[in-house]
Design a protein around this motif. Structure first.
Motif, PDB file in Angstrom:
ATOM      1  N   THR A   1      -1.135 -70.478 -20.385  1.00  0.00           N
ATOM      2  CA  THR A   1       0.204 -69.895 -20.258  1.00  0.00           C
ATOM      3  C   THR A   1       1.028 -70.579 -19.159  1.00  0.00           C
ATOM      4  OG1 THR A   1      -0.648 -68.196 -18.741  1.00  0.00           O
ATOM      5  CG2 THR A   1      -0.557 -67.636 -21.088  1.00  0.00           C
ATOM      6  N   GLU A   2       0.382 -71.336 -18.308  1.00  0.00           N
ATOM      7  CA  GLU A   2       1.074 -72.086 -17.262  1.00  0.00           C
ATOM      8  C   GLU A   2       0.775 -73.563 -17.508  1.00  0.00           C
ATOM      9  OE1 GLU A   2       3.041 -70.769 -15.006  1.00  0.00           O
ATOM     10  OE2 GLU A   2       2.615 -68.678 -15.536  1.00  0.00           O
ATOM     11  N   VAL A   3       1.680 -74.276 -18.176  1.00  0.00           N
ATOM     12  CA  VAL A   3       1.402 -75.666 -18.554  1.00  0.00           C
ATOM     13  C   VAL A   3       2.278 -76.635 -17.768  1.00  0.00           C
ATOM     14  CG1 VAL A   3       0.672 -75.010 -20.871  1.00  0.00           C
ATOM     15  CG2 VAL A   3       3.077 -75.602 -20.447  1.00  0.00           C
ATOM     16  N   ALA A   4       1.793 -77.859 -17.676  1.00  0.00           N
ATOM     17  CA  ALA A   4       2.520 -78.935 -16.987  1.00  0.00           C
ATOM     18  C   ALA A   4       2.216 -80.232 -17.711  1.00  0.00           C
ATOM     19  CB  ALA A   4       2.093 -79.017 -15.529  1.00  0.00           C
ATOM     20  N   THR A   5       2.954 -81.271 -17.374  1.00  0.00           N
ATOM     21  CA  THR A   5       2.698 -82.573 -17.988  1.00  0.00           C
ATOM     22  C   THR A   5       2.916 -83.704 -16.991  1.00  0.00           C
ATOM     23  OG1 THR A   5       3.277 -84.058 -19.816  1.00  0.00           O
ATOM     24  CG2 THR A   5       5.073 -82.793 -18.855  1.00  0.00           C
ATOM     25  N   ILE A   6       2.083 -84.722 -17.091  1.00  0.00           N
ATOM     26  CA  ILE A   6       2.238 -85.944 -16.302  1.00  0.00           C
ATOM     27  C   ILE A   6       2.761 -87.020 -17.240  1.00  0.00           C
ATOM     28  CG2 ILE A   6       1.054 -87.704 -14.947  1.00  0.00           C
ATOM     29  CD1 ILE A   6      -0.975 -85.557 -14.139  1.00  0.00           C
ATOM     30  N   THR A   7       3.903 -87.579 -16.917  1.00  0.00           N
ATOM     31  CA  THR A   7       4.569 -88.527 -17.801  1.00  0.00           C
ATOM     32  C   THR A   7       4.460 -89.958 -17.282  1.00  0.00           C
ATOM     33  OG1 THR A   7       6.718 -88.400 -16.682  1.00  0.00           O
ATOM     34  CG2 THR A   7       6.236 -86.710 -18.351  1.00  0.00           C
ATOM     35  N   GLY A   8       5.070 -90.885 -18.018  1.00  0.00           N
ATOM     36  CA  GLY A   8       5.138 -92.279 -17.590  1.00  0.00           C
ATOM     37  C   GLY A   8       6.494 -92.583 -16.976  1.00  0.00           C
TER      38      GLY A   8
END
Length: 246
Positions: free
Chosen positions: A189-196
């Protein structure tokens, strides 16, 4: 002691062995279909028997083609050798070129001087086609090489709003959605993302898909849950540390 070196077999020798004219032998060895089956078989057999190796330099003067292809990575050497993504792509390009008897030149363009050298090299007719990998939004080199009349293909979709160039790409938007869906299906329910890097379409496309997937699950993706890792191991560690601290 003087080494005896064998003189290269000439096209004339192949023609004489096959019992055809030099012009016919040349057409066969250059892949022309304007010869009979008997002549083609005779010339190929003679070339094999004599160990004939085509003179690429002489052939290029006639065809105005170098037969060479270029694999160009628009990154620094440090990035190329640290990122495991590039090796299998280079291997695939090499295999495809080798199947067709084409030499593949590997080039890293990390700055404006590198770009200028490659542009001059292409303008001189030294390559018949160029594959660009890891192109950033501001880089106009692929378009400039294309405008020289050299076929160009990009590994990855070009930035929106730029003149179209041929490209091969995976479905990065769909991939981003699929990644979000996996997390939601696991109850996150608590999401994040590491991008380029922000100036690469692979980054924007994956982020767009991830946003869609999160929104479809009824969740939010605040700006502080999106951190760039610049597609590097060190960048990924730093980005993860930043997310954990928050």
């Amino acid at each position: 002691m003087t080494e005896n070196r064998r003189s290269p077999v000439t096209l004339e020798a192949v023609a004489a062995r096959a019992g055809v004219s030099r012009a016919t032998a040349s057409r066969v060895l250059n892949g022309s279909t304007r010869v009979s089956d008997d002549a083609r078989d005779s010339v190929r057999a003679a070339a094999d028997e004599l160990g004939y190796v085509p003179n690429r330099a002489a052939r290029s003067l006639v065809t105005r083609q170098s037969d060479a292809l270029a694999f160009v990575v628009a990154e620094s050497e440090d990035v190329f050798f640290a990122d495991p993504f590039f090796a299998p792509v280079l291997r695939g390009a090499h295999d495809a070129a080798a199947e067709r008897g084409r030499p593949l030149l590997f080039v890293i363009v990390a700055n404006d001087e590198d770009r200028a050298r490659l542009e001059q090299y292409a303008a001189g007719g030294h390559v018949d086609g160029v594959m660009f990998v890891s192109v950033h939004a501001h880089d106009t080199l692929p378009r400039r090489v294309h405008d020289l009349g050299v076929p160009v293909v990009l590994a990855g979709r070009p930035p929106r709003g730029r003149p179209a160039l041929p490209y091969v790409s995976s479905d990065n938007v769909g991939g981003g959605e699929a990644a979000a869906r996996v997390l939601l299906e696991r109850g996150c329910t608590e999401v994040a993302t590491i991008t380029g890097p922000d100036d690469m379409t692979v980054t924007t496309d994956r982020l767009e898909g991830f946003r869609r997937g999160v929104a479809a699950g009824g969740l939010d993706l605040p700006a502080d849950r999106i951190v760039s890792g610049y597609f590097s191991m060190d960048g990924g560690r730093a980005a993860m540390a930043q997310l954990l601290e928050a």
